[in-house]
Design a protein around this motif. Structure first.
Motif, PDB file in Angstrom:
ATOM      1  N   PRO A 136      26.523   2.223  76.967  1.00 54.17           N
ATOM      2  CA  PRO A 136      26.358   2.744  78.338  1.00 54.17           C
ATOM      3  C   PRO A 136      26.532   4.255  78.457  1.00 54.17           C
ATOM      4  N   MET A 137      27.037   4.920  77.410  1.00 54.94           N
ATOM      5  CA  MET A 137      27.222   6.377  77.423  1.00 54.94           C
ATOM      6  C   MET A 137      28.082   6.829  78.609  1.00 54.94           C
ATOM      7  N   GLY A 138      29.072   6.031  78.962  1.00 56.21           N
ATOM      8  CA  GLY A 138      30.003   6.417  80.008  1.00 56.21           C
ATOM      9  C   GLY A 138      29.549   6.122  81.415  1.00 56.21           C
ATOM     10  N   LEU A 139      28.455   5.383  81.586  1.00 54.36           N
ATOM     11  CA  LEU A 139      27.941   5.084  82.916  1.00 54.36           C
ATOM     12  C   LEU A 139      28.409   3.711  83.396  1.00 54.36           C
ATOM     13  N   ALA A 140      28.626   3.634  84.706  1.00 55.79           N
ATOM     14  CA  ALA A 140      28.858   2.346  85.357  1.00 55.79           C
ATOM     15  C   ALA A 140      27.553   1.791  85.896  1.00 55.79           C
ATOM     16  N   SER A 141      26.677   2.692  86.390  1.00 56.01           N
ATOM     17  CA  SER A 141      25.380   2.251  86.917  1.00 56.01           C
ATOM     18  C   SER A 141      24.443   3.444  87.002  1.00 56.01           C
ATOM     19  N   ARG A 142      23.159   3.156  87.182  1.00 52.53           N
ATOM     20  CA  ARG A 142      22.180   4.209  87.482  1.00 52.53           C
ATOM     21  C   ARG A 142      21.134   3.624  88.415  1.00 52.53           C
ATOM     22  N   ARG A 143      20.526   4.493  89.186  1.00 52.16           N
ATOM     23  CA  ARG A 143      19.521   4.082  90.173  1.00 52.16           C
ATOM     24  C   ARG A 143      18.263   4.906  89.959  1.00 52.16           C
ATOM     25  N   ARG A 144      17.120   4.233  90.010  1.00 49.57           N
ATOM     26  CA  ARG A 144      15.822   4.903  89.879  1.00 49.57           C
ATOM     27  C   ARG A 144      15.005   4.655  91.135  1.00 49.57           C
ATOM     28  N   TYR A 145      14.304   5.707  91.590  1.00 47.82           N
ATOM     29  CA  TYR A 145      13.546   5.629  92.842  1.00 47.82           C
ATOM     30  C   TYR A 145      12.051   5.559  92.569  1.00 47.82           C
ATOM     31  N   ARG A 146      11.341   4.858  93.461  1.00 47.14           N
ATOM     32  CA  ARG A 146       9.882   4.935  93.501  1.00 47.14           C
ATOM     33  C   ARG A 146       9.502   5.668  94.776  1.00 47.14           C
ATOM     34  N   TRP A 147       8.765   6.769  94.621  1.00 45.73           N
ATOM     35  CA  TRP A 147       8.368   7.603  95.768  1.00 45.73           C
ATOM     36  C   TRP A 147       6.916   7.331  96.134  1.00 45.73           C
ATOM     37  N   THR A 148       6.645   7.236  97.427  1.00 40.73           N
ATOM     38  CA  THR A 148       5.288   7.109  97.943  1.00 40.73           C
ATOM     39  C   THR A 148       5.149   8.045  99.135  1.00 40.73           C
ATOM     40  N   ARG A 151       8.441   9.632 100.416  1.00 35.74           N
ATOM     41  CA  ARG A 151       9.573   8.804 100.834  1.00 35.74           C
ATOM     42  C   ARG A 151       9.771   7.678  99.822  1.00 35.74           C
ATOM     43  N   ILE A 152      10.959   7.132  99.777  1.00 29.71           N
ATOM     44  CA  ILE A 152      11.303   6.109  98.798  1.00 29.71           C
ATOM     45  C   ILE A 152      10.782   4.755  99.273  1.00 29.71           C
ATOM     46  N   SER A 153       9.871   4.170  98.484  1.00 33.85           N
ATOM     47  CA  SER A 153       9.298   2.880  98.846  1.00 33.85           C
ATOM     48  C   SER A 153       9.971   1.729  98.089  1.00 33.85           C
ATOM     49  N   ASP A 154      10.778   2.068  97.083  1.00 33.15           N
ATOM     50  CA  ASP A 154      11.534   1.048  96.372  1.00 33.15           C
ATOM     51  C   ASP A 154      12.529   1.770  95.476  1.00 33.15           C
ATOM     52  N   TYR A 155      13.569   1.046  95.057  1.00 28.92           N
ATOM     53  CA  TYR A 155      14.521   1.591  94.098  1.00 28.92           C
ATOM     54  C   TYR A 155      15.170   0.431  93.354  1.00 28.92           C
ATOM     55  N   TRP A 156      15.744   0.739  92.174  1.00 27.69           N
ATOM     56  CA  TRP A 156      16.358  -0.288  91.339  1.00 27.69           C
ATOM     57  C   TRP A 156      17.687   0.222  90.812  1.00 27.69           C
ATOM     58  N   ASP A 157      18.666  -0.645  90.799  1.00 27.78           N
ATOM     59  CA  ASP A 157      19.968  -0.326  90.215  1.00 27.78           C
ATOM     60  C   ASP A 157      20.117  -1.056  88.887  1.00 27.78           C
ATOM     61  N   GLU A 158      20.646  -0.345  87.910  1.00 28.27           N
ATOM     62  CA  GLU A 158      20.983  -0.951  86.627  1.00 28.27           C
ATOM     63  C   GLU A 158      22.486  -0.799  86.448  1.00 28.27           C
ATOM     64  N   VAL A 159      23.179  -1.901  86.239  1.00 25.71           N
ATOM     65  CA  VAL A 159      24.637  -1.914  86.181  1.00 25.71           C
ATOM     66  C   VAL A 159      25.097  -2.202  84.763  1.00 25.71           C
ATOM     67  N   PHE A 160      26.067  -1.420  84.305  1.00 27.08           N
ATOM     68  CA  PHE A 160      26.523  -1.536  82.922  1.00 27.08           C
ATOM     69  C   PHE A 160      27.907  -2.161  82.792  1.00 27.08           C
ATOM     70  N   THR A 161      28.590  -2.400  83.913  1.00 27.04           N
ATOM     71  CA  THR A 161      29.927  -3.001  83.856  1.00 27.04           C
ATOM     72  C   THR A 161      29.900  -4.339  84.574  1.00 27.04           C
ATOM     73  N   PRO A 162      30.538  -5.360  84.041  1.00 25.06           N
ATOM     74  CA  PRO A 162      30.488  -6.700  84.653  1.00 25.06           C
ATOM     75  C   PRO A 162      30.937  -6.717  86.102  1.00 25.06           C
ATOM     76  N   GLU A 163      31.948  -5.891  86.453  1.00 23.57           N
ATOM     77  CA  GLU A 163      32.454  -5.920  87.823  1.00 23.57           C
ATOM     78  C   GLU A 163      31.503  -5.263  88.814  1.00 23.57           C
ATOM     79  N   GLY A 164      30.444  -4.622  88.332  1.00 25.17           N
ATOM     80  CA  GLY A 164      29.553  -3.917  89.247  1.00 25.17           C
ATOM     81  C   GLY A 164      28.414  -4.748  89.787  1.00 25.17           C
ATOM     82  N   TYR A 165      28.166  -5.925  89.224  1.00 24.05           N
ATOM     83  CA  TYR A 165      26.988  -6.693  89.627  1.00 24.05           C
ATOM     84  C   TYR A 165      27.018  -7.093  91.097  1.00 24.05           C
TER      85      TYR A 165
END
Length: 723
Positions: A136-148, A151-165
């Motif tokens: 995870p390189m020290g990350l708990a989560s990261r978020r990526r945006y889709r722009w249209t 403006r943001i038309s969608d986004y996704w979270d990726e979680v690297f720690t079990p307690e973050g889901y």
């Protein structure tokens, strides 16, 4: 839209759960700060650019520094105006509970020094691309945006720690949602795949630039994406590759590919990269035909044949073996064979032939002038008489002629004795095969030789242009001298105008901008780094075109041995060692996340039949849509049905013959390409028309198999094969 008053999010109704303030409120506040800073930055940059343009251009380094600053400010301003809020790619949250770090196409800081966006190429942004569930390189989560449309038309979270889901459940991306649902029961194969995606690509992007890095991978592994990101990253991170040091040249396989690259590189924050195909490197490339004779193509593909250019030029640099009498108004002078040889040795090694003639000429004049007592004959008058001597200028023109690259190469294909002398390893039947009725009917196989000739000969107009330049300078100086003399008559010796007597000031008054200049060849190099995609197709001769532009040997080489139309049986290290590259590192990409598993299942046997050891990547996507087969007569029906079912996306019809009139719908969403021109591209729907005809003369062999394999693997959603 005013981003200060309107939400940055414009999520469709189907994603209402992602609009929960608990998920996006922090983003909204941060985007408001970005909007304010962008507005301030655009205003500040506009003022600084206006001020820089108003500054005096100066001369020399001062003028260059001013132009570079204008270029830098213009590029930065264009980037900020082009993207606005969608500069932001996403954010990451550290496992230490620190504030989120937002990653952008470019960095952004507000007036208080608060970092609002970190440049995606900076070390601080590395975990955003490199973190995996395995590391995870020290990350708990990261978020990526889709722009249209800003403006943001969608986004996704990726979680690297079990307690973050739990807190991110509504926004989890497919990967994190899959892991959350399977927990520890996920398969070892999937664990390995998920630990490889993105991290392997990011490691290649950020690898050092010394020597040659080969990025080897099959279809859908992201080779092109890696090459583009690596180009932008190296220019950002490696000061040795900056525009002052030569910059970066990006070489693609064909124009449709370059059209794609032209938009991608600016979106990554880099606008100064030169892009081209091999055809673009020489003027004759645009109209060059494909070489139809395989034996001729094979002979011209060797680096040894390119090497024949050197003896072909040296033949015109052999000094006369007989002396001559040179008449002057005062005395006749003897120019011996040794004098000729001395003059011919005057140019420094590496000086292009055509540009060296002026040095030979100056050496001849000096050698002859040194034979005369300068106390009896004024040096300037003697030099002038020698330069105007018709017999001497004619003798030099015969001994060291100005040569056009096209004439030199054309003579090889027209004069058998000349070719045998320059390429003594050729057999008599090979010499005959290379001769042709129209020696300058150029094919793509001629381009490396034309390029080598152009570099070795130099510009035949350079000498005449230099003489015109010197004449203009002399006229400018004479005019300036008259003006200065008139001004000095109005002032006493102690006045300010007396400074104009200094030669340096008089020279500075000459307007260099008004002097005749040649249009620079922006692709001539040298470049600090060269990126070449689809490199498996390059012949040894074509590699010489790139190596001469990159003397440092700093290259990113992207390709796939299995996609080489003419075969690639050796290793990358063996191929590159043969052309002179000895510092080579190999990085492999083996995960295919573009091509569905259903397509790869059909494509793999096609290439393995011709290349059993082909590096066929593993697909991790499955659409559930099997490859469809049908009749060529069904082409229009297939396309119309797909267009009706899909409001978005692009289809491509790939074939080698003419598509029947009316078979293609009149829409920009349907393209038609040959297998060769489809390389490096991807489409939602791919329709192969009569794939058994692919490969031309190589039908049924390696060319046909490669063309079918390449064409099939362009599909990201659905493949239809019509026979």
């Amino acid at each position: 839209m005013n981003p200060l008053a309107t939400s940055a999010f414009d999520l469709p109704t189907s994603l209402a759960a992602k609009a929960d303030p608990a998920l996006i409120a922090d983003d909204e506040r941060h985007f408001a700060a970005i909007a304010r800073s962008l507005e301030q930055s655009v205003a500040d940059l506009s003022d600084r650019l206006d001020a820089a343009r108003r500054e005096s251009g100066g001369a020399g380094q001062e003028a260059m520094d001013r132009d570079l600053e204008v270029h830098r400010l213009t590029a930065r301003l264009r980037t900020l105006r082009r993207y606005g809020l969608d500069l932001c790619l996403g954010h990451m949250v550290g496992s230490d509970g620190s504030e989120p770090v937002y990653v952008g196409r470019a960095g952004l800081t507000d007036r208080d020094g608060r970092r609002l966006l970190v440049d995606w190429r900076s070390p601080a942004a590395e975990p955003f691309f490199g973190a995996t569930h395995a590391n995870p390189m020290g990350l708990a989560s990261r978020r990526r945006y889709r722009w249209t449309l800003g403006r943001i038309s969608d986004y996704w979270d990726e979680v690297f720690t079990p307690e973050g889901y739990d807190g991110h459940a509504a926004a989890l991306d497919d990967q994190s949602a899959f892991i959350a649902s399977l927990g520890s029961s996920r398969s070892p194969r999937m664990q390995d795949v998920l630990g490889t995606i993105q991290a392997d690509q990011d490691a290649i992007i950020r690898a050092g630039s010394r020597g040659a890095l080969v990025v080897d991978g099959g279809p859908g592994t992201g080779k092109t994406v890696v090459a583009l990101h690596r180009t932008a990253y190296l220019l950002y991170a490696d000061p040795r590759l900056g525009h002052r040091r030569g910059g970066v040249l990006f070489v693609g396989p064909h124009q449709p590919y370059l059209a794609y690259v032209a938009d991608v590189l600016p979106s990554l924050g880099e606008e100064g990269v030169r892009t081209c195909t091999l055809r673009d490197l020489v003027p004759e490339g645009a109209a060059a035909a494909t070489e139809t004779d395989p034996e001729v193509a094979r002979l011209k593909a060797s680096a040894e044949m390119v090497g024949a250019i050197e003896p072909a030029v040296r033949l015109y640099e052999e000094p006369p073996t007989e002396g001559m009498e040179v008449e002057t108004p005062w005395v006749d002078l003897w120019l011996s064979a040794d004098d000729w040889a001395e003059a011919f040795d005057a140019p420094a090694p590496g000086t292009p032939h055509n540009e060296a003639r002026d040095e030979v000429w100056e050496a001849l004049v000096t050698i002859l002038a040194d034979k005369v007592d300068q106390e009896e004959i004024p040096t300037d008058q003697l030099h002038r008489a020698l330069r105007q001597n018709r017999e001497l200028t004619t003798a030099l023109a015969r001994a060291w002629p100005m040569i056009e690259p096209t004439d030199l190469v054309g003579d090889l294909w027209e004069v058998p004795a000349y070719l045998r002398r320059c390429a003594p390893w050729l057999e008599p039947d090979q010499v005959r095969a290379l001769q042709r009725a129209d020696p300058q009917a150029w094919t793509t196989s001629d381009l490396p030789l034309l390029d080598a000739a152009r570099h070795r000969l130099g510009d035949p107009e350079a000498s005449r242009r230099r003489r015109r330049h010197d004449a203009v300078v002399a006229a400018e100086r004479a005019q300036m001298d008259r003006v200065v003399d008139e001004l000095l008559q109005l002032d006493d010796e102690d006045g300010m105008l007396a400074q104009l007597r200094q030669d340096g000031i008089r020279d500075a008054l000459v307007d260099d901008a008004a002097l005749p200049q040649a249009d620079p060849d922006l692709l001539a190099g040298p470049f600090a780094h060269v990126v070449v995609d689809e490199a498996q197709e390059l012949t040894d001769a074509e590699w010489q075109m790139l190596l001469i532009r990159c003397p440092s040997g700093s290259l990113t080489i992207v390709g796939d041995r299995a996609q080489a139309r003419h075969g690639f049986t050796e290793s990358w290290e063996e191929r590159l060692a043969r052309i002179g590259l000895d510092r080579v590192e190999l990085a492999s990409l083996s995960i295919n996340y573009r091509t569905p598993e259903e397509v790869m299942t059909e494509a793999e046997p096609v290439i393995r039949a011709a290349l059993p050891d082909a590096n066929v990547p593993t697909s991790v996507r499955s659409t559930g849509v099997p490859v469809a087969y049908g009749d060529v007569a069904d082409l229009r029906t297939v396309l119309d049905s797909w267009l009706a079912e899909h409001a978005e996306g692009v289809a491509c019809v790939i074939g080698v013959g003419d598509i029947p009139a009316g078979a293609l719908p009149a829409t920009s969403r349907v393209r038609s390409l040959t297998p060769e021109l489809s390389k490096g591209l991807e489409f939602d729907l791919v329709v192969l028309v009569d794939p058994d005809s692919f490969g031309g003369a190589g039908r049924g062999g390696i060319e046909g198999a490669v063309d079918r394999y390449v064409a099939m693997t362009r599909a990201t959603q659905r493949l239809v094969v019509l026979r």
